[in-house]
Design a protein around this motif. Structure first.
Motif, PDB file in Angstrom:
ATOM      1  N   GLY A  53       0.798  -1.221   0.000  1.00 42.98           N
ATOM      2  CA  GLY A  53       0.000   0.000   0.000  1.00 42.98           C
ATOM      3  C   GLY A  53       0.826   1.264   0.000  1.00 42.98           C
ATOM      4  O   GLY A  53       0.531   2.213  -0.730  1.00 42.98           O
ATOM      5  N   HIS A  54       1.858   1.305   0.822  1.00 43.61           N
ATOM      6  CA  HIS A  54       2.705   2.496   0.875  1.00 43.61           C
ATOM      7  C   HIS A  54       3.410   2.715  -0.460  1.00 43.61           C
ATOM      8  O   HIS A  54       3.528   3.852  -0.922  1.00 43.61           O
ATOM      9  N   THR A  55       3.878   1.648  -1.069  1.00 44.49           N
ATOM     10  CA  THR A  55       4.556   1.777  -2.361  1.00 44.49           C
ATOM     11  C   THR A  55       3.591   2.306  -3.412  1.00 44.49           C
ATOM     12  O   THR A  55       3.931   3.205  -4.180  1.00 44.49           O
ATOM     13  N   THR A  56       2.392   1.769  -3.443  1.00 46.65           N
ATOM     14  CA  THR A  56       1.384   2.234  -4.397  1.00 46.65           C
ATOM     15  C   THR A  56       1.094   3.720  -4.194  1.00 46.65           C
ATOM     16  O   THR A  56       1.033   4.484  -5.159  1.00 46.65           O
ATOM     17  N   GLU A  57       0.943   4.135  -2.937  1.00 52.48           N
ATOM     18  CA  GLU A  57       0.665   5.549  -2.655  1.00 52.48           C
ATOM     19  C   GLU A  57       1.809   6.450  -3.088  1.00 52.48           C
ATOM     20  O   GLU A  57       1.584   7.500  -3.695  1.00 52.48           O
ATOM     21  N   ILE A  58       3.043   6.062  -2.785  1.00 52.63           N
ATOM     22  CA  ILE A  58       4.168   6.935  -3.135  1.00 52.63           C
ATOM     23  C   ILE A  58       4.344   7.014  -4.650  1.00 52.63           C
ATOM     24  O   ILE A  58       4.672   8.074  -5.200  1.00 52.63           O
ATOM     25  N   LEU A  59       4.088   5.920  -5.348  1.00 48.77           N
ATOM     26  CA  LEU A  59       4.207   5.946  -6.806  1.00 48.77           C
ATOM     27  C   LEU A  59       3.115   6.820  -7.424  1.00 48.77           C
ATOM     28  O   LEU A  59       3.366   7.490  -8.431  1.00 48.77           O
ATOM     29  N   ARG A  60       1.937   6.860  -6.823  1.00 47.99           N
ATOM     30  CA  ARG A  60       0.884   7.774  -7.303  1.00 47.99           C
ATOM     31  C   ARG A  60       1.343   9.221  -7.144  1.00 47.99           C
ATOM     32  O   ARG A  60       1.114  10.050  -8.018  1.00 47.99           O
ATOM     33  N   LEU A  61       1.980   9.517  -6.017  1.00 48.72           N
ATOM     34  CA  LEU A  61       2.504  10.869  -5.817  1.00 48.72           C
ATOM     35  C   LEU A  61       3.591  11.196  -6.844  1.00 48.72           C
ATOM     36  O   LEU A  61       3.607  12.278  -7.423  1.00 48.72           O
ATOM     37  N   LEU A  62       4.483  10.260  -7.054  1.00 43.30           N
ATOM     38  CA  LEU A  62       5.598  10.487  -7.973  1.00 43.30           C
ATOM     39  C   LEU A  62       5.136  10.642  -9.418  1.00 43.30           C
ATOM     40  O   LEU A  62       5.793  11.313 -10.208  1.00 43.30           O
ATOM     41  N   SER A  63       4.023  10.045  -9.753  1.00 42.48           N
ATOM     42  CA  SER A  63       3.526  10.152 -11.131  1.00 42.48           C
ATOM     43  C   SER A  63       3.159  11.590 -11.488  1.00 42.48           C
ATOM     44  O   SER A  63       3.086  11.933 -12.664  1.00 42.48           O
ATOM     45  N   CYS A  64       2.960  12.435 -10.491  1.00 41.15           N
ATOM     46  CA  CYS A  64       2.610  13.840 -10.722  1.00 41.15           C
ATOM     47  C   CYS A  64       3.834  14.744 -10.819  1.00 41.15           C
ATOM     48  O   CYS A  64       3.695  15.931 -11.142  1.00 41.15           O
ATOM     49  N   LEU A  65       5.012  14.222 -10.521  1.00 44.78           N
ATOM     50  CA  LEU A  65       6.210  15.055 -10.512  1.00 44.78           C
ATOM     51  C   LEU A  65       6.809  15.196 -11.909  1.00 44.78           C
ATOM     52  O   LEU A  65       6.767  14.269 -12.715  1.00 44.78           O
ATOM     53  N   SER A  66       7.418  16.327 -12.144  1.00 46.29           N
ATOM     54  CA  SER A  66       8.066  16.574 -13.431  1.00 46.29           C
ATOM     55  C   SER A  66       9.385  15.812 -13.517  1.00 46.29           C
ATOM     56  O   SER A  66       9.869  15.252 -12.537  1.00 46.29           O
ATOM     57  N   GLU A  67       9.973  15.848 -14.697  1.00 46.92           N
ATOM     58  CA  GLU A  67      11.241  15.153 -14.905  1.00 46.92           C
ATOM     59  C   GLU A  67      12.409  15.827 -14.187  1.00 46.92           C
ATOM     60  O   GLU A  67      13.487  15.255 -14.077  1.00 46.92           O
ATOM     61  N   SER A  68      12.187  17.040 -13.656  1.00 49.73           N
ATOM     62  CA  SER A  68      13.267  17.707 -12.923  1.00 49.73           C
ATOM     63  C   SER A  68      13.577  16.990 -11.604  1.00 49.73           C
ATOM     64  O   SER A  68      14.636  17.211 -11.024  1.00 49.73           O
ATOM     65  N   TYR A  69      12.655  16.151 -11.131  1.00 49.26           N
ATOM     66  CA  TYR A  69      12.912  15.342  -9.933  1.00 49.26           C
ATOM     67  C   TYR A  69      13.632  14.066 -10.347  1.00 49.26           C
ATOM     68  O   TYR A  69      13.068  12.977 -10.358  1.00 49.26           O
ATOM     69  N   SER A  70      14.874  14.239 -10.710  1.00 54.56           N
ATOM     70  CA  SER A  70      15.677  13.118 -11.173  1.00 54.56           C
ATOM     71  C   SER A  70      17.128  13.398 -10.833  1.00 54.56           C
ATOM     72  O   SER A  70      17.551  14.552 -10.910  1.00 54.56           O
ATOM     73  N   PRO A  71      17.864  12.407 -10.440  1.00 52.53           N
ATOM     74  CA  PRO A  71      17.462  11.008 -10.280  1.00 52.53           C
ATOM     75  C   PRO A  71      16.633  10.817  -9.013  1.00 52.53           C
ATOM     76  O   PRO A  71      16.704  11.599  -8.066  1.00 52.53           O
ATOM     77  N   ARG A  72      15.837   9.755  -9.015  1.00 53.58           N
ATOM     78  CA  ARG A  72      15.050   9.367  -7.849  1.00 53.58           C
ATOM     79  C   ARG A  72      15.727   8.161  -7.210  1.00 53.58           C
ATOM     80  O   ARG A  72      16.141   7.241  -7.898  1.00 53.58           O
ATOM     81  N   HIS A  73      15.809   8.190  -5.903  1.00 54.99           N
ATOM     82  CA  HIS A  73      16.438   7.098  -5.158  1.00 54.99           C
ATOM     83  C   HIS A  73      15.375   6.471  -4.266  1.00 54.99           C
ATOM     84  O   HIS A  73      14.867   7.121  -3.356  1.00 54.99           O
ATOM     85  N   TYR A  74      15.063   5.239  -4.546  1.00 54.34           N
ATOM     86  CA  TYR A  74      14.058   4.525  -3.767  1.00 54.34           C
ATOM     87  C   TYR A  74      14.765   3.707  -2.691  1.00 54.34           C
ATOM     88  O   TYR A  74      15.716   2.982  -2.979  1.00 54.34           O
ATOM     89  N   ILE A  75      14.283   3.831  -1.473  1.00 48.84           N
ATOM     90  CA  ILE A  75      14.844   3.061  -0.365  1.00 48.84           C
ATOM     91  C   ILE A  75      13.698   2.289   0.270  1.00 48.84           C
ATOM     92  O   ILE A  75      12.676   2.872   0.625  1.00 48.84           O
ATOM     93  N   PHE A  76      13.885   0.987   0.384  1.00 48.54           N
ATOM     94  CA  PHE A  76      12.845   0.154   0.979  1.00 48.54           C
ATOM     95  C   PHE A  76      13.488  -0.955   1.789  1.00 48.54           C
ATOM     96  O   PHE A  76      14.693  -1.192   1.717  1.00 48.54           O
TER      97      PHE A  76
END
Length: 169
Positions: free
Chosen positions: A3-26
């Protein structure tokens, strides 16, 4: 995990390409997030050709139903494990949404700021399923985050530092 991963990916889908690189920590015991993230990033690469990301695993700070006493030890271990990672990544922004794994990452990032190495903005988004009370991660990071976002007006009333933007995931 799911659930948390799904929620964070929904948030990230709204971000522009300027938010790069993205570092995922799990968490290292998380069996689902890596596949979800890779799928998300593969779709994102179709739109943004220069999309960059990394995946990192850290020890889980607290397992479900783990005793409070032993979780102190595992959380300290996770913080110590997170310090070299956050030092290496030196993030500008931490966007997190509730799993216990985010607490050690945020604390190690705060330590980097206190040491004058790198200050990062911490944005905590409480899960949509938290209607009446904050999660344990939320209760901890409420005091340390730069922005604390809740998705229910009742939580904004109880936690005045929080920001209510409506349902964002």
């Amino acid at each position: 995990t799911g659930g948390h991963t799904t929620e964070i990916l929904r948030l990230l889908s709204c971000l522009s390409e300027s938010y790069s690189p993205r570092h995922y920590i799990f968490a290292d015991s998380d069996k689902m997030s890596e596949a979800k993230i890779r799928s998300f990033e593969q779709k994102r690469a179709e739109t943004f050709s220069n999309s960059q990301f990394t995946l990192d695993r850290i020890p889980r700070s607290r397992e479900v139903r783990q005793s409070w006493t032993s979780s102190v030890v595992t959380t300290l271990y996770s913080i110590l494990y997170s310090l070299p990672l956050t030092y290496k990544l030196k993030p500008d922004l931490i966007l997190c949404n509730g799993p216990g794994t985010c607490v050690p990452v945020c604390i190690s990032t705060l330590l980097l700021g206190l040491l004058g190495i790198k200050r990062a903005i911490i944005v905590y988004v409480e899960s949509i399923c938290r209607v009446e009370t904050l999660s344990l991660s939320g209760k901890i990071l409420y005091y340390f985050s730069d922005y604390f976002i809740v998705q229910w007006p009742h939580l904004k009333e109880k936690y005045p530092k929080s920001v209510y933007l409506g349902r964002i995931v």
